[in-house]
Design a protein around this motif. Structure first.
Motif, short mmCIF file in Angstrom:
data_model
loop_
_atom_site.label_atom_id
_atom_site.label_comp_id
_atom_site.label_asym_id
_atom_site.label_seq_id
_atom_site.Cartn_x
_atom_site.Cartn_y
_atom_site.Cartn_z
N HIS A 204 0.95 -1.17 0.10
CA HIS A 204 0.05 -0.11 -0.21
C HIS A 204 0.97 1.36 -0.06
O HIS A 204 1.71 1.26 1.02
CB HIS A 204 -0.94 0.12 1.17
CG HIS A 204 -2.09 -0.84 1.11
ND1 HIS A 204 -3.21 -0.96 1.92
CD2 HIS A 204 -2.36 -1.79 0.21
CE1 HIS A 204 -4.20 -1.64 1.48
NE2 HIS A 204 -3.60 -2.16 0.36
N SER B 224 -4.02 2.46 1.85
CA SER B 224 -4.68 2.06 0.64
C SER B 224 -3.65 1.93 -0.29
O SER B 224 -2.63 2.36 -0.32
CB SER B 224 -5.76 3.18 0.34
OG SER B 224 -5.01 4.38 -0.07
N LEU B 225 -4.02 1.44 -1.42
CA LEU B 225 -3.22 0.88 -2.70
C LEU B 225 -2.65 2.31 -3.14
O LEU B 225 -1.57 2.35 -3.44
CB LEU B 225 -3.99 0.11 -3.85
CG LEU B 225 -4.21 -1.23 -3.50
CD1 LEU B 225 -5.23 -1.63 -4.57
CD2 LEU B 225 -3.01 -1.92 -3.30
N PHE C 107 -4.89 7.09 -7.26
CA PHE C 107 -6.31 7.06 -7.35
C PHE C 107 -6.85 7.35 -5.74
O PHE C 107 -6.97 6.23 -4.89
CB PHE C 107 -6.49 5.46 -7.62
CG PHE C 107 -6.05 5.37 -8.83
CD1 PHE C 107 -4.86 4.21 -9.23
CD2 PHE C 107 -6.54 6.03 -10.12
CE1 PHE C 107 -4.35 4.10 -10.33
CE2 PHE C 107 -5.98 5.54 -11.65
CZ PHE C 107 -4.91 4.58 -11.59
N TYR D 216 -10.03 7.16 -4.92
CA TYR D 216 -11.18 6.47 -4.78
C TYR D 216 -10.98 5.20 -4.10
O TYR D 216 -12.01 4.47 -4.00
CB TYR D 216 -11.91 6.28 -5.93
CG TYR D 216 -11.21 5.73 -7.32
CD1 TYR D 216 -11.03 6.71 -8.17
CD2 TYR D 216 -11.14 4.50 -7.24
CE1 TYR D 216 -10.38 6.14 -9.42
CE2 TYR D 216 -10.45 3.97 -8.31
CZ TYR D 216 -9.93 4.72 -9.51
OH TYR D 216 -9.51 4.28 -10.43
N ASN D 217 -9.75 4.79 -3.96
CA ASN D 217 -9.39 3.46 -3.41
C ASN D 217 -9.71 3.45 -1.90
O ASN D 217 -9.59 4.32 -1.06
CB ASN D 217 -7.90 3.06 -3.50
CG ASN D 217 -7.31 2.76 -4.50
OD1 ASN D 217 -8.09 2.00 -5.42
ND2 ASN D 217 -6.00 3.20 -5.11
N GLU D 218 -10.33 2.35 -1.54
CA GLU D 218 -10.84 2.30 -0.16
C GLU D 218 -9.77 2.10 0.81
O GLU D 218 -8.84 1.80 0.53
CB GLU D 218 -11.79 0.99 0.05
CG GLU D 218 -11.36 -0.38 -0.16
CD GLU D 218 -11.77 -0.71 -1.56
OE1 GLU D 218 -11.90 0.10 -2.49
OE2 GLU D 218 -11.94 -1.91 -1.73
N GLN D 219 -9.89 2.80 2.01
CA GLN D 219 -8.76 2.58 3.11
C GLN D 219 -9.06 1.36 4.02
O GLN D 219 -10.32 1.26 4.17
CB GLN D 219 -8.83 4.06 3.96
CG GLN D 219 -8.56 5.07 2.83
CD GLN D 219 -8.74 6.40 3.64
OE1 GLN D 219 -8.49 6.47 4.72
NE2 GLN D 219 -8.96 7.40 2.89
#
Lengths: 113, 116
Positions: free
Chosen positions: B29, B95-96, B100, B102-105
Motif C-alpha cells: 500500500h 490504501s493502494l 487513485f 477513490y481506493n478504499e482505506q
C-alpha cells in the motif's frame, strides 16, 4: 473544503425491517463517496463506495447505497436488518481531484430482535 | 493478508509530555493516513503520505504534531508537547494509492491516547 452531514445520531430498527442511514455531502466537483462501519472494539471497515456510473451501489453484508446528485445525498440502505448490523456507521467524501477525506460524525444503528 | 498494525494500543500520559505512535501498513500500500478520532466524532484526517512524501497535512497542528514515513513503509506520528484536548483515538489507514483517491482505506485498530 468538502463536508459530510449525518443528520441522525441514532437509528433504531426492528430485526427484519428495512433500514436507512442518511448522509448528505458538500463537495466541489465530482464526489467520491464511502460508507464505513465500526463494530465495538474493532477498527473501521469499508462497506461500499460510489465513484461513477450506476447510482445504486452494492456493498458488503447486503448493504447498498443510492447516490442522488440533485439532493447531494448518499443514503445507506439494507432491505432486512440483522441484530448483527448494530454498529457505528460513517459516511465519507473526497473530491475527485483532492486528497482531503472528510468523515461525518457517525450514526449509531441499533437493530432490536 | 495481514492488516494495518498499530502500537501501542493504549497510552496514558501527563500533559506537556511527548508521545509517539507507530503504524505498519498493509504490504504494497503506497498511501498511508493518520486520523484523529475524538469521542463522539468522526475521524479527522491529520496527514496523508504517498510513499514517503506528504500529500496533505492541512489539518495537522504542526506546532505540536509531526509525522514521518521513512522508506515509504512504516510511519510514526508524534505529539510534543501533548495537551488535554489531544485525548483521542489515533487511527492509521492505508490504501493502494497510486494516485487513485477513490481506493478504499484499510484501518488499523487505533491507539487510544489519554492525556491527564
Amino acid at each position: 473544503a468538502q463536508s459530510v452531514a449525518q443528520p441522525e445520531d441514532q437509528v433504531n430498527v426492528a430485526e427484519g425491517n428495512p433500514l436507512t442511514v442518511k448522509c448528505t455531502y458538500s463537495v466541489s466537483g465530482n464526489p467520491y463517496l464511502f460508507w464505513y462501519v465500526q463494530y465495538p472494539n474493532r477498527g473501521l471497515q469499508f462497506l461500499l463506495k460510489y465513484i461513477t456510473g450506476d447510482n445504486l451501489v452494492k456493498g458488503s453484508y447486503g448493504f447498498e447505497a443510492e447516490f442522488n446528485k440533485s439532493q447531494t445525498s448518499f443514503h445507506l440502505k439494507k432491505p432486512s436488518a440483522l441484530v448483527s448490523d448494530s454498529a457505528l456507521y460513517f459516511c465519507a467524501v473526497r473530491d475527485s481531484s483532492g486528497n482531503d477525506m472528510r468523515f461525518g460524525a457517525g450514526t449509531r444503528l441499533t437493530v432490536k430482535p | 493478508e495481514a492488516g494495518v498494525a498499530q502500537s501501542p494500543r493504549y497510552k496514558i500520559i501527563e500533559k506537556r509530555q511527548s508521545v509517539a505512535f507507530w503504524c505498519n501498513p498493509i504490504s504494497g500500500h503506497a498511501t498511508l493516513y493518520w486520523y484523529q478520532q475524538i469521542l463522539g466524532q468522526g475521524p479527522k484526517l491529520l496527514i496523508q503520505f504517498q510513499n514517503n512524501g506528504v500529500v496533505d497535512d492541512s489539518q495537522l497542528p504542526k506546532d505540536r504534531f509531526s509525522a514521518e514515513r521513512l522508506k515509504g513503509v512504516d510511519s510514526t506520528l508524534k505529539i510534543q508537547p501533548a495537551k488535554l484536548e489531544d485525548s483521542a483515538v489515533y487511527l492509521c489507514a492505508s490504501s493502494l494509492g497510486g494516485g487513485f483517491s477513490y481506493n478504499e482505506q484499510f484501518f488499523g485498530p487505533g491507539t487510544r491516547l489519554t492525556v491527564l
